[in-house]
Design a protein around this motif. Structure first.
Motif, mmCIF file in Angstrom:
data_model
loop_
_atom_site.group_PDB
_atom_site.id
_atom_site.type_symbol
_atom_site.label_atom_id
_atom_site.label_comp_id
_atom_site.label_asym_id
_atom_site.label_seq_id
_atom_site.Cartn_x
_atom_site.Cartn_y
_atom_site.Cartn_z
ATOM 1 N N ASP A 201 1.018 -1.022 0.231
ATOM 2 C CA ASP A 201 -0.047 0.246 0.094
ATOM 3 C C ASP A 201 0.952 1.081 0.225
ATOM 4 O OD1 ASP A 201 -2.448 -1.262 0.083
ATOM 5 O OD2 ASP A 201 -2.104 -2.090 2.074
ATOM 6 N N CYS A 202 1.039 1.742 -1.163
ATOM 7 C CA CYS A 202 2.011 2.839 -1.347
ATOM 8 C C CYS A 202 1.896 3.982 -0.242
ATOM 9 C CB CYS A 202 2.134 3.260 -2.816
ATOM 10 S SG CYS A 202 3.371 4.159 -3.465
ATOM 11 N N GLU A 203 0.802 4.388 -0.197
ATOM 12 C CA GLU A 203 0.226 5.501 0.505
ATOM 13 C C GLU A 203 0.911 5.499 2.018
ATOM 14 O OE1 GLU A 203 -1.752 3.345 -0.542
ATOM 15 O OE2 GLU A 203 -3.432 3.402 0.342
ATOM 16 N N HIS A 204 0.717 4.148 2.709
ATOM 17 C CA HIS A 204 1.040 3.741 3.988
ATOM 18 C C HIS A 204 2.614 3.618 4.168
ATOM 19 C CE1 HIS A 204 -2.941 3.847 5.262
ATOM 20 N NE2 HIS A 204 -3.366 3.024 4.596
ATOM 21 N N TYR A 205 3.094 2.945 2.980
ATOM 22 C CA TYR A 205 4.570 2.566 3.204
ATOM 23 C C TYR A 205 5.208 3.871 3.235
ATOM 24 C CZ TYR A 205 9.043 0.369 1.853
ATOM 25 O OH TYR A 205 10.189 0.084 1.943
ATOM 26 N N ILE A 206 5.116 4.887 2.261
ATOM 27 C CA ILE A 206 5.702 6.213 2.157
ATOM 28 C C ILE A 206 5.442 6.934 3.363
ATOM 29 C CG2 ILE A 206 5.724 8.422 0.991
ATOM 30 C CD1 ILE A 206 5.749 6.917 -1.725
ATOM 31 N N ALA A 207 4.220 7.101 3.944
ATOM 32 C CA ALA A 207 3.893 7.854 5.365
ATOM 33 C C ALA A 207 4.897 7.092 6.306
ATOM 34 C CB ALA A 207 2.515 7.511 5.492
ATOM 35 N N LYS A 208 5.083 5.951 6.372
ATOM 36 C CA LYS A 208 5.687 5.141 7.432
ATOM 37 C C LYS A 208 7.409 5.476 7.182
ATOM 38 C CE LYS A 208 6.632 0.784 9.539
ATOM 39 N NZ LYS A 208 7.815 0.221 9.079
ATOM 40 N N ALA A 209 7.973 5.443 6.092
ATOM 41 C CA ALA A 209 9.115 5.846 5.420
ATOM 42 C C ALA A 209 9.748 7.289 6.054
ATOM 43 C CB ALA A 209 9.401 5.717 4.052
ATOM 44 N N LEU A 210 8.552 8.001 5.698
ATOM 45 C CA LEU A 210 8.858 9.484 6.203
ATOM 46 C C LEU A 210 8.858 9.876 7.706
ATOM 47 C CD1 LEU A 210 6.592 11.607 3.602
ATOM 48 C CD2 LEU A 210 8.855 11.209 3.415
ATOM 49 N N SER A 211 8.119 9.119 8.194
ATOM 50 C CA SER A 211 8.165 9.063 9.678
ATOM 51 C C SER A 211 9.384 8.696 10.417
ATOM 52 C CB SER A 211 6.947 8.576 10.263
ATOM 53 O OG SER A 211 7.138 7.168 10.452
ATOM 54 N N GLU A 212 9.879 7.866 9.754
ATOM 55 C CA GLU A 212 11.288 7.109 10.008
ATOM 56 C C GLU A 212 12.614 8.000 9.569
ATOM 57 O OE1 GLU A 212 9.864 2.434 10.090
ATOM 58 O OE2 GLU A 212 11.103 3.133 8.206
ATOM 59 N N GLY A 213 12.156 9.232 8.946
ATOM 60 C CA GLY A 213 13.282 9.944 8.478
ATOM 61 C C GLY A 213 13.805 9.769 7.014
ATOM 62 N N LYS A 214 13.151 8.673 6.259
ATOM 63 C CA LYS A 214 13.911 8.373 5.088
ATOM 64 C C LYS A 214 13.630 9.299 4.159
ATOM 65 C CE LYS A 214 14.425 3.757 6.274
ATOM 66 N NZ LYS A 214 13.384 2.813 6.576
ATOM 67 N N LYS A 215 14.649 9.435 3.239
ATOM 68 C CA LYS A 215 14.684 10.499 2.005
ATOM 69 C C LYS A 215 13.972 9.812 0.785
ATOM 70 C CE LYS A 215 17.238 13.841 1.881
ATOM 71 N NZ LYS A 215 18.326 14.631 1.369
#
Ligand code: GDP
Ligand code: IMO
Ligand code: MG
Length: 419
Positions: A201-215
């Motif tokens: 689920d792209c939207e959740h995957y990206i939201a989680k990555a952003l919250s973990e500080g991923k670029k």
């Protein structure tokens, strides 16, 4: 954290693939947000050339996750061909390539419908890459499409047959010969290839990555002037190629958009039909094509070539909210005595500095002329560039009010100047 977006400001083929690859070491995730196998993104490194159609251009940098977002339309056949080719050169993508469940599939009959529709248009054809892009997005917005997530469900084959039969009915409207079975076998094999990749689920995957500080870097396909809403309709592609497309195509809110990298060639090209006011039909246009090797990465067609179009570029900067510019292929103009930029157009005897609504009206460009830089400079220091090239760059920056941060002077990864 925010997600940066890199997108084309012209008619596609600006060099997005090269620059995404160059920038990838600064990112953890590269995500394609729209388009499909109509794209051809070329990368050059270690004396190898790679052309990617569906796979994001971060794929060659170890440790980077690459995502095919939900805004993309995916052809299983082209996808598995691409995977196969890359695995032959030693690139196993099963660990670092993820596919959005909500991405739509291109069916064999979408490709046939694309070809039938183009043929029926005769001289007014779009010049589509014939990859089934238009029909696939039509089924998406028409709420008939099949998505990647569907391939894991028990009724998938029936859903496929239902949609295929609908397409066969539609094909009766055209005088067009086709052979669906020819594509079908490899299409279902391609579906099996897709199943070997993790779908998300792209939207959740990206939201989680952003919250973990991923670029994260979002990679656009095509260019602003081919956008379904803001391009030279109907001579456009069927997706939103502009920055807003990254929000819908990946499931990211506008407040999470960071830098918007707008990429353009030092001149202009277009492949396919549609208005192109600065197109050159003379020896200069041919010279640009020859030196710039301006032939389509997906179809091999000759690209139409011309001078830089400032009103179009200004429009693209405005519609995308570009924060940084990247200028490509400055080397292609190395040998020219004089270089021109269109600063306005003459339309029915009146000077205008914007792109008009009509696509069938004649626009005569009004040019500003620049001295050529006549220099094969390979310096990586901006200050050491020829004065004429600095002048050209400074003029564009002043007009667009945005800094040109990267200048590309050759297809290779290393032929890149950062400011
Ligand atoms: P994309 O679709 O935006 O990724 O661009 P394409 O890959 O379709 O087309 C760009 C072409 O220009 C490719 O053949 C690249 O290898 C090549 N290229 C990219 N940057 C440069 C550059 O600075 N100079 C030259 N001469 N070629 C470049
Ligand atoms: P990249 O990502 C250049 C053009 C086609 C045609 C129109 C519609 O490599 O920059 P479609 O197949 O979408 O129905 O074609 O858009 N086109 C491109 N031109 N670069 C591309 O992608 C393109 N993708 C589509 O030539 O005029
Ligand atoms: Mg291309």
């Amino acid at each position: 954290m925010k997600i940066d977006v890199l997108l084309g400001l012209q008619w596609g083929d600006e060099g997005k693939g090269k620059i995404v690859d160059v920038l990838t070491p600064n990112y953890n995730i590269i995500a394609r947000f729209q388009g499909g196998p109509n794209a051809g993104h070329t990368l050059f490194f270690n004396e190898h050339k790679y052309t990617l159609h569906l796979i994001p251009s971060g794929i060659f940098r170890p440790g980077t996750i690459n995502i095919i977002g939900n805004g993309v339309v995916l052809d299983p056949v082209i996808f598995s061909e691409e995977i196969k080719k890359l695995s032959e050169t030693g690139h196993d993508l099963t660990k670092n390539l993820l596919i959005a469940r909500k991405a739509h599939l291109i069916l064999p009959t979408h490709r046939i419908l694309d070809a039938a529709s183009e043929k029926s248009k005769g001289d007014s054809k779009i010049g589509s890459t014939l990859k089934g892009i238009g029909p696939a997005y039509m089924d998406k917005t028409g709420r008939n499409g099949l998505r990647v997530g569907d391939i894991f469900t028990p009724g998938f084959k029936e859903k496929y047959t239902f949609l295929k039969n609908k397409h066969l009915k539609m094909l009766e409207l055209y005088d067009f010969e086709y052979d669906v079975e020819k594509y079908e076998k490899e299409w279902f094999e391609g579906i099996e290839t897709i199943k070997t990749f993790e779908s998300i689920d792209c939207e959740h995957y990206i939201a989680k990555a952003l919250s973990e500080g991923k670029k994260i870097l979002a990679e656009g396909a095509q260019g602003t002037m081919l956008d379904i809403d803001y391009g030279s309709y109907p001579f456009v592609t069927s997706s939103n190629t502009v920055c807003a497309g990254a929000c819908t195509g990946l499931g990211v809110s506008p407040k999470h958009i960071g830098e918007v990298y707008g990429i353009f060639k030092a001149y202009a090209t277009r492949v396919g039909s549609g208005p192109f006011p600065t197109e050159l039909f003379d020896e200069t246009g041919k010279q640009i094509r020859d030196i710039g090797n301006e032939y389509g990465s997906t179809t091999g067609r000759e690209r139409r070539c011309g001078w830089l179009d400032l009103p179009a570029l200004k429009y693209a900067v405005f519609i995308n909210g570009v924060t940084q510019l990247i200028m490509m292929k400055s080397d292609v103009l190395n040998s020219f005595e004089k270089i021109k930029i269109a600063v306005a157009y003459e339309k029915n005897g009146k000077v205008i500095d914007y792109i008009p609504f009509e696509t069938d009206v004649e626009l005569t460009p009004i040019y500003k002329e620049f001295e050529g830089w006549k220099n094969n400079s390979t310096t990586t220091k901006f200050e050491e560039l020829p004065a004429e090239l600095i002048n050209y760059i400074t003029y564009i920056e002043k007009e667009l009010q945005i800094p040109i941060k990267i200048i590309s002077y050759g297809p290779d990864r290393t032929q890149t100047l950062f400011r």
